[in-house]
Structures are given as structure tokens and as C-alpha cells.
Design an enzyme around this catalytic site. Structure first.
Site, PDB file in Angstrom:
ATOM      1  N   ARG A 121       0.793  -1.341   0.130  1.00 45.36           N
ATOM      2  CA  ARG A 121      -0.055  -0.016  -0.031  1.00 45.36           C
ATOM      3  C   ARG A 121       0.983   1.311  -0.032  1.00 45.36           C
ATOM      4  O   ARG A 121       1.608   1.427   0.856  1.00 45.36           O
ATOM      5  CB  ARG A 121      -1.016   0.132   1.196  1.00 45.36           C
ATOM      6  N   ASP A 156      -4.314   3.998  14.285  1.00 43.83           N
ATOM      7  CA  ASP A 156      -3.278   4.396  13.222  1.00 43.83           C
ATOM      8  C   ASP A 156      -3.876   5.784  12.749  1.00 43.83           C
ATOM      9  O   ASP A 156      -4.781   6.481  13.214  1.00 43.83           O
ATOM     10  CB  ASP A 156      -3.262   3.637  11.982  1.00 43.83           C
TER      11      ASP A 156
HETATM   12  C1  LIG Z   1      -7.379   1.989   9.282  1.00 51.32           C
HETATM   13  C2  LIG Z   1      -6.320   1.106   8.425  1.00 51.32           C
HETATM   14  O1  LIG Z   1      -5.505   1.604   7.994  1.00 51.32           O
HETATM   15  S1  LIG Z   1      -5.828  -0.530   9.335  1.00 51.32           S
HETATM   16  C3  LIG Z   1      -4.366  -0.756   8.585  1.00 51.32           C
HETATM   17  C4  LIG Z   1      -3.284  -0.015   9.153  1.00 51.32           C
HETATM   18  N1  LIG Z   1      -2.897  -0.290  10.480  1.00 51.32           N
HETATM   19  C5  LIG Z   1      -2.350  -1.628  10.667  1.00 51.32           C
HETATM   20  O2  LIG Z   1      -1.813  -2.281   9.801  1.00 51.32           O
HETATM   21  C6  LIG Z   1      -2.033  -2.060  12.282  1.00 51.32           C
HETATM   22  C7  LIG Z   1      -1.202  -2.973  12.204  1.00 51.32           C
HETATM   23  N2  LIG Z   1      -0.862  -3.499  13.649  1.00 51.32           N
HETATM   24  C8  LIG Z   1       0.224  -3.177  14.310  1.00 51.32           C
HETATM   25  O3  LIG Z   1       0.781  -2.157  13.879  1.00 51.32           O
HETATM   26  C9  LIG Z   1       0.313  -3.477  15.763  1.00 51.32           C
HETATM   27  O4  LIG Z   1      -0.528  -4.921  15.836  1.00 51.32           O
HETATM   28  C10 LIG Z   1       0.251  -2.980  16.787  1.00 51.32           C
HETATM   29  C11 LIG Z   1       0.986  -1.754  16.815  1.00 51.32           C
HETATM   30  C12 LIG Z   1      -1.434  -2.428  16.888  1.00 51.32           C
HETATM   31  C13 LIG Z   1       0.122  -3.808  18.102  1.00 51.32           C
HETATM   32  O5  LIG Z   1       1.453  -4.321  18.173  1.00 51.32           O
HETATM   33  P1  LIG Z   1       2.428  -4.956  19.318  1.00 51.32           P
HETATM   34  O6  LIG Z   1       2.054  -3.966  20.349  1.00 51.32           O
HETATM   35  O7  LIG Z   1       3.537  -5.318  19.102  1.00 51.32           O
HETATM   36  O8  LIG Z   1       1.230  -5.991  19.741  1.00 51.32           O
HETATM   37  P2  LIG Z   1       1.655  -7.324  20.253  1.00 51.32           P
HETATM   38  O9  LIG Z   1       2.880  -7.200  21.439  1.00 51.32           O
HETATM   39  O10 LIG Z   1       0.726  -8.032  21.118  1.00 51.32           O
HETATM   40  O11 LIG Z   1       2.199  -8.266  19.346  1.00 51.32           O
HETATM   41  C14 LIG Z   1       2.747  -9.607  19.646  1.00 51.32           C
HETATM   42  C15 LIG Z   1       3.718 -10.166  18.383  1.00 51.32           C
HETATM   43  O12 LIG Z   1       2.718 -10.064  17.097  1.00 51.32           O
HETATM   44  C16 LIG Z   1       3.264  -9.450  16.296  1.00 51.32           C
HETATM   45  N3  LIG Z   1       2.261  -8.583  15.383  1.00 51.32           N
HETATM   46  C17 LIG Z   1       1.424  -7.485  16.090  1.00 51.32           C
HETATM   47  N4  LIG Z   1       0.832  -7.181  15.008  1.00 51.32           N
HETATM   48  C18 LIG Z   1       1.286  -7.532  13.799  1.00 51.32           C
HETATM   49  C19 LIG Z   1       0.956  -7.319  12.384  1.00 51.32           C
HETATM   50  N5  LIG Z   1      -0.067  -6.313  12.173  1.00 51.32           N
HETATM   51  N6  LIG Z   1       1.778  -7.729  11.619  1.00 51.32           N
HETATM   52  C20 LIG Z   1       2.743  -8.667  11.796  1.00 51.32           C
HETATM   53  N7  LIG Z   1       2.996  -9.124  13.222  1.00 51.32           N
HETATM   54  C21 LIG Z   1       2.457  -8.349  14.015  1.00 51.32           C
HETATM   55  C22 LIG Z   1       4.288  -8.505  16.738  1.00 51.32           C
HETATM   56  O13 LIG Z   1       5.418  -8.073  16.072  1.00 51.32           O
HETATM   57  C23 LIG Z   1       4.747  -9.324  18.030  1.00 51.32           C
HETATM   58  O14 LIG Z   1       5.666 -10.337  17.506  1.00 51.32           O
HETATM   59  P3  LIG Z   1       6.875 -10.946  18.524  1.00 51.32           P
HETATM   60  O15 LIG Z   1       6.228 -11.713  19.305  1.00 51.32           O
HETATM   61  O16 LIG Z   1       7.843 -11.733  17.614  1.00 51.32           O
HETATM   62  O17 LIG Z   1       7.683  -9.687  18.933  1.00 51.32           O
HETATM   63  O1  LIG Z   2      -7.331   2.136   5.432  1.00 48.21           O
HETATM   64  C1  LIG Z   2      -8.226   1.608   6.098  1.00 48.21           C
HETATM   65  C2  LIG Z   2      -9.112   2.512   6.762  1.00 48.21           C
HETATM   66  O2  LIG Z   2     -10.013   2.007   7.665  1.00 48.21           O
HETATM   67  O3  LIG Z   2      -8.932   3.691   6.929  1.00 48.21           O
HETATM   68 MG   LIG Z   3      -7.285   4.264   5.496  1.00 43.25          MG
END
Ligand SMILES: CC(=O)SCCNC(=O)CCNC(=O)[C@H](O)C(C)(C)COP(=O)(O)OP(=O)(O)OC[C@H]1O[C@@H](n2cnc3c(N)ncnc32)[C@H](O)[C@@H]1OP(=O)(O)O
Ligand SMILES: O=CC(=O)O
Ligand SMILES: [Mg+2]
Length: 543
Positions: free
Chosen positions: A167, A448
Site C-alpha cells: 500500500r 493508526d
Molecule cells: C485503518 C487502517 O488503515 S488499518 C491498516 C493499518 N493498520 C495496521 O496495519 C495495524 C497493524 N498492527 C500493528 O501495527 C500492531 O498490531 C500494533 C502496533 C497495533 C500492536 O503491536 P504490538 O504492540 O507489537 O502487539 P503485540 O505485542 O501483541 O504483538 C505480539 C507479536 O505479534 C506481532 N504483530 C502484531 N501485529 C502485527 C501485524 N499487524 N503484523 C505482523 N506482526 C504483528 C508483533 O510484532 C509481536 O511479535 P513478536 O512476538 O515476534 O515480538
Molecule cells: O485504511 C483503512 C481504513 O479503514 O482507513
Molecule cells: Mg485508511
């Protein structure tokens, strides 16, 4: 090739050298970027002006609606070119920023697709942008690994990782560390050109392809711009037209009225649309900012079962399936909780949210965390079974979904608790963002750029329209100032004095205050945020 200040094909690099930048910003990649910028930047600027002009009309009282001049496209029978085999089944997609450990974890998760994000979940600091491209190039080649510096835990890629989709940034954001002819290059072109240049051959060689998610489109004219960018890149590298495949987020209110047109403009390249609900809710506030009868209640009350959001989901499905395109669902922002009782609740809420999407006919859904993969997959499996998607759900029998339904006011209360939560969320998120972290867990939710925009824009809107809270208090700038002071103290207590004092909470509060108390609603918090984020890395700012 990547030394700071150097000129390559007219591009000046204004950011400090990064590990891997000589590879990512190699001469041929910069040549493609220069060509794209020369050809497409001026039109990008015009499209931004068109956005502003349309908004002026809505501010003056007009309502967004279906375009009379494109009625033919909506009526006629036509289909998108097609969907490659590895994008047929996208029942669960994980999303996350392009950080190395996250990329590996996401590709290894029990999901079909990983959407690697330079957008809502990434604060696009120069090092993150360059390193993100390094990470994706390594991942595409199966050569990505990582050892955690503290725990020593080693990360490697599994045998058959999820399909990768990149993205890119929205059209409004520039990349200020790269200039052509003295002007910054659009961030969207930087992300597209670098990912495409470095990976299209390797991806095609392994039976996949250069796949993209396009965010925050506001019109079919913007989709046409992207179609021209893709056609140029395909021709430049002698690729079959339609090799690049794209999924567009429908996450702005203007775009929901142009879904057929967006699919049509991109028909060679597009494979689906996605309900980006968080930006969509933000866009509803932003677009209808001057309309007192469209003020939204507390963020927590604006759920996908509200009529205006359900109409958006159903219309997206109906429109996509009619054209042979996938209709992707969106993100439930819940993340796993440590407490078992809380966790059961989280899984219940995720299940309910995904049930609604699958029941409506979505072909897939998003999760923010690998810990939710199993839950989301179980729901989607129940609806899809052995089929790869739900393209057969045409919703043809549904009565037409009208503009009135899409614009329907949302019922619910604006509360003092909601306003205080918005303040704490917005200030913590902005503090993280200007410090280089675009996605953070706050109060059990992933926050986010899109979710935080709702929090800060809601308060602006409540001040603008003199909203009265559940306890009878009138929302004013003075009330906001008072609550901001009080909630900063709460946040200090929650995160701890040391973290607070070493962080950038004062700067974040200033940014938040300036956005909230401005007479005009600022288009994106990331625009002034980006000035702060990059102030120490842009060469023209450094002494
Ligand atoms: C509205 C929108 O646009 S939605 C799309 C954009 N938003 C996103 O993509 C959100 C992605 N998610 C994240 O960034 C994370 O889940 C967070 C920041 C919210 C929380 O992350 P953390 O605080 O690291 O969560 P947590 O400690 O429970 O993670 C446990 C494990 O899962 C992994 N993990 C958590 N979320 C993700 C993810 N989305 N992708 C890959 N790995 C992940 C962590 O890296 C961690 O790995 P480890 O055990 O090897 O260290
Ligand atoms: O990118 C996704 C959203 O919900 O915004
Ligand atoms: Mg969006």
C-alpha cells in the site's frame, strides 16, 4: 548512487544516507521515478486542486452524489479484465507497517495476504521509507531475516508465505527528501516506483505480480491518473497491459459515489475495492464539516451496523460483484488482550464484526494482529467454504442503494467520556507519529492515522457546531483546553512520568491544539505532522 545532496536524473536526495539506500535508490530506480514525476506530478497537483474545489461546493451547501455525466458507465454492462490466481482467495488479510520484524511475522501469519503499509500505519520518516523498501525487496526474494537486538529471537520466512500487496502513500503527501526540479516528489510515486522497479521481475518469476493497494482516492479522475501511471510503467518494462494489479480503498465519502467509475477507469488493473471504514468515517466528518445535521456522535458509537455504513458496505459489494471484482471488508481495530476475560470479549467483537461483513457478501476481511487470524478465518471459512470468494453474491435483488442512505445522519450520543477518550487517544497517537511510529496499541485498540483522524476531527466538529454533550456541557474551545490539560495529566499517570517527560507530548499537544482550534478543518493531521517528523532529516533544514 544514494549519497545525500547528489543529483541523479534530476532528482536531489535530501535525506541522510540509510543502510541499503545505495541499492534502493540506484540510478535506474531513480530514472523511473524521475520519468514518472515529470509525466504525472503536474496532474497530481491539479487533482488536489479539484478536491479543494469540490469541497468548497459542499461547504456551501451541496451534497455529494452520483455523477450525472457518468451515468452510462454505471448502467452499461462491462467487466474488469480479471483476477490472477493468487488473488482469487483473500478471505483474511493482515496489515502492518513495513518494519522488518513485522513484515516477517505478517508473511508467516495464517492469512492469505499481507498488505505491507507505507500509509495509515507508517509515519513516513526517511529511514522508514528506505528501510521499508529494503525489507519488501528482501521478502520478495525470500531473503529476509531478523534477530531481535534485545531478546536475540531470530525471525525467518516460512516456506509458503502470504501473498504480498504494497500500500503506497495517499496522493496528498509529498516525500520531502526527494526533489525533482526543486519540488518534492509525491510520496505515492516514490512508493510505487521503488516497489515496482525492484520487485516486478522477481514477483512475476514466482507466479505472483506487482500488486498494490491505493488509498484515499476521492474521484474516478484520480483513478484515471493511476491507470495512466500503471500503463506507463507496464509499457516502459514491456509488460503485458494489466500486469500490475490493484485494489482501491473506498474510504472517502466522495469516492463511494464513483465506485463503478473507479473500477471502469482501472479496469485493466483493478481486482477489487476495499471498505476502509476508518478513513471513511473521518471523510464523512471532513466532507460534511459544514453541515450541522451530519455531526457524528462518539467514535465508539459509529459501528458498521449503522445504516449509513451498512449501505456503504452493501453498495461496494453489489458494485464490485457486478463487475467481477472482489469486495474486501475492513479492519476491526481490536487487538488481543492479555487478560483472558478481556480476550474472550475481543474475540467475540471481532467475530461479530466479521460475521456482518461475510453475511453482507464481502470476499475477505482485514486483521491488525496475527492473534486474530484464526477467529477471522473461522468466520470467513463458514461463509466461503470451498469457494475462494463470494463473487456469486450479487445482491441483484436488493433495492437500489440511494445517496440519502449513504449520507444518512448517524444516531448516537456525544459524551464527555467520549470527548476525553478522543483527547487521550489523539495526543498519544500524535506523540507516537511525530516520533516515527505510525501504529500503536492504545486502550486495547490499534490506532493508526485513520482512527486518530476521527478522534481529532470529531472534537473540531463538535466545537464548530456547538455540540452539547450527554451531561449538558457545551463543547467550546475553552472546554477543549480545560479537558486537554486534565487529560494530559491522566496520560502522564498512565504512561509514567519518565516516559512522558522523555517523550514529545508537549509538541503533540501543540499540534493537536492547533488542529482542533483552527477555524478551518485541516485536511490531514499527517500534513503538519510530516513537517515535524522530517524537520531534522531534511537536508535543507539541517545546519
Ligand atoms: C485503518 C487502517 O488503515 S488499518 C491498516 C493499518 N493498520 C495496521 O496495519 C495495524 C497493524 N498492527 C500493528 O501495527 C500492531 O498490531 C500494533 C502496533 C497495533 C500492536 O503491536 P504490538 O504492540 O507489537 O502487539 P503485540 O505485542 O501483541 O504483538 C505480539 C507479536 O505479534 C506481532 N504483530 C502484531 N501485529 C502485527 C501485524 N499487524 N503484523 C505482523 N506482526 C504483528 C508483533 O510484532 C509481536 O511479535 P513478536 O512476538 O515476534 O515480538
Ligand atoms: O485504511 C483503512 C481504513 O479503514 O482507513
Ligand atoms: Mg485508511
Amino acid at each position: 548512487m544514494a549519497e545525500s545532496g547528489a543529483q541523479h536524473h534530476g532528482i536531489r536526495i535530501l535525506g541522510p544516507e540509510q543502510p541499503g539506500s545505495e541499492r534502493i535508490l540506484c540510478s535506474d530506480a531513480l530514472l523511473l521515478l524521475a520519468e514518472l514525476t515529470r509525466r504525472f506530478r503536474a496532474r497530481r497537483n491539479e487533482l488536489m486542486t479539484l478536491r479543494a474545489q469540490r469541497q468548497l461546493k459542499i461547504d456551501a451547501g451541496a451534497m455529494p452524489g452520483f455523477l450525472p455525466e457518468t451515468a452510462d458507465i454505471r448502467k452499461k454492462e462491462w467487466q474488469i479484465l480479471g483476477i490472477p490466481s493468487d488473488l482469487q482467495d483473500r478471505r483474511v488479510e493482515i496489515t502492518g507497517p513495513v518494519e522488518r520484524k513485522m513484515v516477517i511475522n505478517a508473511l508467516n501469519a495464517d492469512v492469505k495476504v499481507f498488505m505491507a503499509d507505507f500509509e495509515d500505519s507508517l509515519a513516513p520518516a526517511w529511514d522508514k521509507v528506505v528501510q521499508g523498501q529494503v525489507n519488501l525487496a528482501d521478502a520478495v526474494r525470500g531473503e529476509i531475516d531478523f534477530v531481535h537486538p534485545d531478546s536475540g529471537k531470530a525471525y525467518t520466512l516460512r516456506e509458503d508465505p502470504a501473498v504480498l500487496i504494497c500500500r503506497v502513500r495517499g496522493l496528498h503527501l509529498d516525500e520531502s527528501h526527494l526533489e525533482l526540479d526543486g519540488e518534492p516528489i509525491p510520496g505515492a510515486l516514490v512508493d510505487f516506483a521503488l516497489y515496482f522497479f525492484h520487485n516486478h521481475e522477481a514477483l512475476l518469476a514466482k507466479g505472483s505480480g506487482p500488486y498494490f493497494y491505493i488509498p484515499k482516492l476521492q474521484s474516478h479522475l484520480e483513478a484515471r491518473w493511476w491507470a495512466e501511471v500503471f500503463a506507463f510503467a507496464e509499457e516502459r518494462y514491456a509488460l503485458q497491459p494489466g500486469t500490475i494489479k490493484v485494489t482501491c480503498l473506498i474510504e472517502t465519502l466522495p469516492a463511494v459515489f464513483e465506485m463503478d467509475e473507479i473500477l471502469y477507469e482501472l479496469r485493466n488493473n483493478i481486482v477489487g475495492l476495499n471498505c476502509g471504514r476508518w478513513d471513511y468515517i473521518f471523510s464523512y466528518i471532513k466532507t460534511l464539516r459544514n453541515h450541522p445535521d451530519r455531526v457524528l456522535p462518539d467514535r465508539q458509537a459509529v459501528t458498521m451496523d449503522k445504516p449509513f455504513l451498512n449501505a456503504y458496505s452493501r453498495l461496494l459489494i453489489k458494485t464490485c460483484h457486478k463487475r467481477g471484482a472482489l469486495a474486501m471488508g475492513g479492519m476491526a481495530a481490536f487487538i488481543p488482550a492479555k487478560d483472558p476475560e478481556q480476550q474472550a470479549l475481543v474475540l467475540q467483537k471481532v467475530t461479530k464484526d466479521k460475521e456482518l461483513e461475510a453475511h453482507n457478501g464481502h470476499d475477505g476481511t482485514w486483521i491488525a494482529h496475527p492473534g486474530l487470524a484464526e477467529t477471522a478465518m473461522a468466520v470467513m471459512d463458514r461463509y466461503l467454504g470451498d469457494r475462494p470468494n463470494q463473487l456469486h453474491v450479487t445482491r441483484e435483488e436488493d433495492p437500489p442503494i440511494t445517496a440519502e442512505e449513504l449520507l444518512e445522519p448517524c444516531e448516537g450520543q456525544a459524551t464527555e467520556a467520549g470527548m476525553r477518550a478522543n483527547i487521550r487517544i489523539a495526543v498519544q497517537y500524535m506523540e507516537a507519529w511525530i516520533s516515527g511510529n505510525g501504529c500503536v496499541p492504545i486502550y486495547g485498540l490499534m490506532e493508526d492515522a485513520a482512527t486518530a483522524e476521527i478522534s481529532r476531527a470529531s472534537i473540531w466538529q463538535w466545537i464548530r457546531h456547538g455540540t452539547v454533550l450527554d451531561n449538558g456541557k457545551l463543547v467550546t474551545k475553552a472546554l477543549f483546553e480545560q479537558m486537554l490539560t486534565e487529560e494530559l495529566a491522566v496520560v502522564r499517570g498512565e504512561v509514567g512520568a519518565q516516559r512522558y517527560d522523555q517523550g514529545r507530548f508537549d509538541e503533540a499537544a501543540n499540534l493537536f491544539r492547533s488542529l482542533t482550534c483552527a477555524e478551518q478543518l485541516t485536511d490531514f493531521l499527517t500534513l503538519p505532522g510530516y513537517e515535524i517528523l522530517t524537520e531534522s532529516t531534511r537536508m535543507d533544514n539541517r545546519t
